[in-house]
Design a protein around this motif. Sequence first.
Motif, short mmCIF file in Angstrom:
data_model
loop_
_atom_site.label_atom_id
_atom_site.label_comp_id
_atom_site.label_asym_id
_atom_site.label_seq_id
_atom_site.Cartn_x
_atom_site.Cartn_y
_atom_site.Cartn_z
N MET A 1 5.05 -1.08 6.96
CA MET A 1 4.79 -1.69 5.68
C MET A 1 4.00 -0.85 4.77
O MET A 1 3.39 0.07 5.27
N ASP A 2 4.66 -0.79 3.66
CA ASP A 2 3.98 0.13 2.64
C ASP A 2 2.59 0.11 2.16
O ASP A 2 1.90 -1.20 2.39
N ALA A 3 2.00 1.05 2.11
CA ALA A 3 0.39 1.31 1.86
C ALA A 3 0.02 0.31 0.79
O ALA A 3 -0.91 -0.07 0.68
N ILE A 4 0.89 0.33 -0.16
CA ILE A 4 0.46 -0.32 -1.61
C ILE A 4 0.45 -1.90 -1.24
O ILE A 4 -0.26 -2.66 -1.79
N VAL A 5 1.25 -2.47 -0.38
CA VAL A 5 1.35 -3.71 -0.03
C VAL A 5 0.07 -4.03 0.81
O VAL A 5 -0.34 -5.04 0.80
N GLU A 6 0.10 -3.28 1.77
CA GLU A 6 -1.40 -3.30 2.55
C GLU A 6 -2.56 -3.42 1.71
O GLU A 6 -3.39 -4.10 1.87
N ALA A 7 -2.65 -2.53 0.63
CA ALA A 7 -3.90 -2.60 -0.33
C ALA A 7 -3.80 -3.90 -1.05
O ALA A 7 -4.91 -4.30 -1.25
N ALA A 8 -2.98 -4.42 -1.51
CA ALA A 8 -2.62 -5.71 -2.19
C ALA A 8 -3.16 -6.72 -1.32
O ALA A 8 -3.85 -7.67 -1.79
N LEU A 9 -2.86 -6.71 -0.06
CA LEU A 9 -3.10 -7.78 0.89
C LEU A 9 -4.70 -7.80 0.97
O LEU A 9 -5.41 -8.76 1.12
N LYS A 10 -5.28 -6.70 1.27
CA LYS A 10 -6.74 -6.59 1.17
C LYS A 10 -7.65 -7.20 -0.03
O LYS A 10 -8.72 -7.89 -0.17
N LYS A 11 -6.66 -6.76 -1.44
CA LYS A 11 -7.63 -7.17 -2.53
C LYS A 11 -7.34 -8.50 -2.97
O LYS A 11 -8.32 -9.21 -3.34
N TRP A 12 -6.09 -9.24 -2.47
CA TRP A 12 -5.89 -10.73 -2.81
C TRP A 12 -5.42 -11.32 -1.50
O TRP A 12 -4.32 -11.60 -1.26
N PRO A 13 -6.27 -11.71 -0.49
CA PRO A 13 -5.84 -12.10 0.76
C PRO A 13 -5.28 -13.70 0.78
O PRO A 13 -4.84 -13.90 1.76
#
Length: 177
Positions: A1-13
């Motif tokens: 999974m892309d790092a930007i996708v993982e960051a978005a998941l953390k920011k907007w769970p």
Amino acid sequence: MDAIVEAALKKWPNVPHCHGWLALDARGDWYMRDERIQAAGPFPLVKGSRVTHEKLRQFIERNYAADESGCWFFQNGPQRVYLQLEAAPWVFRLDAGLLGDGLVHTHTGLSCPVDASWLDEQDRLFLSTPLGLGLVHSMDMDWAAQAVELGLWAPMPLTHTELLQRYCVVLQPMVKA
């Protein structure tokens, strides 16, 4: 999974999941299905717009996965987009070089070995791999026939429904109430 996708998941769970807007056909093509297309009929009878933009296709393929219940999705930033599948979550491509190595390619570009082969009631060839269940692309049946003739694969009969149950694959994920 892309790092930007993982960051978005953390920011907007807590972004709601999406259903019905993306599909994978039996040839490994992705289809966008807007509200108008969804209202016109079920996938694959009404497919929608094939994803032809290379970067978008690659993004989908890098962020393609399954959940614990066998539903396949594309993680689009914080939103999980559940897919409709025509036949299986993987579409396998074959060629002489790969068969010599005992490998097949997925529609997403991954290579993997074959564990087992199956023929369903429509004489479609499915392969089991460490990635899961997939359908052999219709244009590669000559290569598949060679693999059978060489004794690399010995397809056993099993219905499509039984294959989906055995490999825990959900073709049409439903919205959970």
